[in-house]
Scaffold this motif. Structure first.
Motif, mmCIF file in Angstrom:
data_model
loop_
_atom_site.group_PDB
_atom_site.id
_atom_site.type_symbol
_atom_site.label_atom_id
_atom_site.label_comp_id
_atom_site.label_asym_id
_atom_site.label_seq_id
_atom_site.Cartn_x
_atom_site.Cartn_y
_atom_site.Cartn_z
ATOM 1 N N UNK A 169 1.721 -3.429 -2.140
ATOM 2 C CA UNK A 169 2.599 -2.980 -1.060
ATOM 3 C C UNK A 169 3.808 -2.296 -1.698
ATOM 4 N N UNK A 170 4.467 -1.464 -0.908
ATOM 5 C CA UNK A 170 5.636 -0.718 -1.377
ATOM 6 C C UNK A 170 5.326 0.027 -2.683
ATOM 7 N N UNK A 171 4.421 0.997 -2.647
ATOM 8 C CA UNK A 171 4.032 1.692 -3.887
ATOM 9 C C UNK A 171 5.175 2.456 -4.554
ATOM 10 N N UNK A 172 6.207 2.847 -3.777
ATOM 11 C CA UNK A 172 7.354 3.551 -4.352
ATOM 12 C C UNK A 172 8.445 2.590 -4.827
ATOM 13 N N UNK A 183 3.283 5.583 -13.597
ATOM 14 C CA UNK A 183 2.775 6.511 -12.569
ATOM 15 C C UNK A 183 2.474 5.780 -11.270
ATOM 16 N N UNK A 184 2.644 6.530 -10.169
ATOM 17 C CA UNK A 184 2.401 5.959 -8.854
ATOM 18 C C UNK A 184 0.906 5.809 -8.604
ATOM 19 N N UNK A 204 0.664 8.056 -1.671
ATOM 20 C CA UNK A 204 0.525 9.230 -0.800
ATOM 21 C C UNK A 204 0.623 8.874 0.671
ATOM 22 N N UNK A 205 0.495 7.596 1.030
ATOM 23 C CA UNK A 205 0.540 7.173 2.421
ATOM 24 C C UNK A 205 1.959 6.894 2.900
ATOM 25 N N UNK A 216 0.367 -2.944 3.827
ATOM 26 C CA UNK A 216 -0.274 -3.622 2.702
ATOM 27 C C UNK A 216 -1.607 -2.931 2.422
ATOM 28 N N UNK A 217 -1.888 -2.705 1.162
ATOM 29 C CA UNK A 217 -3.073 -1.952 0.759
ATOM 30 C C UNK A 217 -4.003 -2.863 -0.043
ATOM 31 N N UNK A 218 -5.268 -2.856 0.348
ATOM 32 C CA UNK A 218 -6.287 -3.649 -0.328
ATOM 33 C C UNK A 218 -7.382 -2.718 -0.839
ATOM 34 N N UNK A 219 -7.785 -2.929 -2.060
ATOM 35 C CA UNK A 219 -8.927 -2.226 -2.651
ATOM 36 C C UNK A 219 -10.051 -3.237 -2.846
#
Length: 215
Positions: A70-73, A92-93, A98-99, A118-121
């Motif tokens: 979460x919070x990629x930036x 690197x990001x 990009x979202x 929240x991002x899940x792979x």
């Protein structure tokens, strides 16, 4: 000669036409290789499929890896990156950046901000699609939470108190707040003056602990 999953014959009876079918996802429709036979060799075996979860054994795990971010930036500053010269070049990001909108130069920090995405792979092993794994996992989580809410909301007598939960202790005097007394009455009917063994007075006279009220 190779023996594939497609060569398995499902025994009867079965509840429907899909139960017992092997999972075949390759383009040739062969399935996984079970064994290899030489000339004049044969094999006779009986396979039993059992349903389970990964807590019992890893063979039932539908995924091989799960990533979370979460919070990629790093707008919330939950991470303190170690760097030598430039943290942007050295860290690197991810593709998830990009979202979301990148932070602007000189943008004031929001101390009350909370993560909202929240991002899940999910990497599946092949028996279920990744989206199916996530959807079924959410269903199981909802069922578990619903069971907890049901257990907390049901009273043993079929009634609920003002908070919608079981009351404890039961059978006490309803002289205090929320249907309970002030702490000196037990469910056994003793009011603090004497115990079931007596104890109201001692050879030295009455004590504050043996009197029925405060002076």
């Amino acid at each position: 000669m190779k023996v594939y999953a497609r060569d398995l014959v499902v025994s009867e009876p079965r509840p429907n036409e899909w139960v017992g079918l092997p999972v075949i996802t390759d383009s040739l429709g062969l399935g996984s290789v079970i064994c290899k036979l030489r000339k004049d060799q044969e094999i006779r075996m009986k396979c039993i499929a059992k349903k389970g979860i990964a807590k019992e054994h890893a063979k039932w795990a539908p995924v091989s890896a799960v990533g979370f971010e979460y919070d990629p930036h790093n707008k919330l500053k939950h991470l303190d990156y170690w760097y030598e010269e430039d943290p942007i070049k050295e860290w690197p990001k991810s593709a998830n950046a990009a979202w979301e909108d990148a932070p602007q130069d000189g943008e004031p920090f929001d101390y009350s901000a909370q993560p909202g995405k929240f991002y899940f792979d999910v990497e599946s092993i092949g028996n279920l699609e990744p989206d199916s794994v996530v959807i079924e996992g959410i269903k199981v989580l909802q069922q578990k939470l619903a069971l907890i809410i049901q257990e907390l909301g049901d009273d043993r007598n079929g009634e609920a108190d003002g908070f919608g939960a079981p009351r404890s202790p039961e059978g006490v005097h309803a002289g205090g707040e929320y249907g309970m007394d002030h702490g000196y009455t037990t469910p056994f009917g003793n009011t603090g003056g004497q115990t079931m063994y007596g104890g109201g007075t001692t050879p030295f006279g009455a004590t504050p602990y043996g009197q029925s009220g405060w002076q």
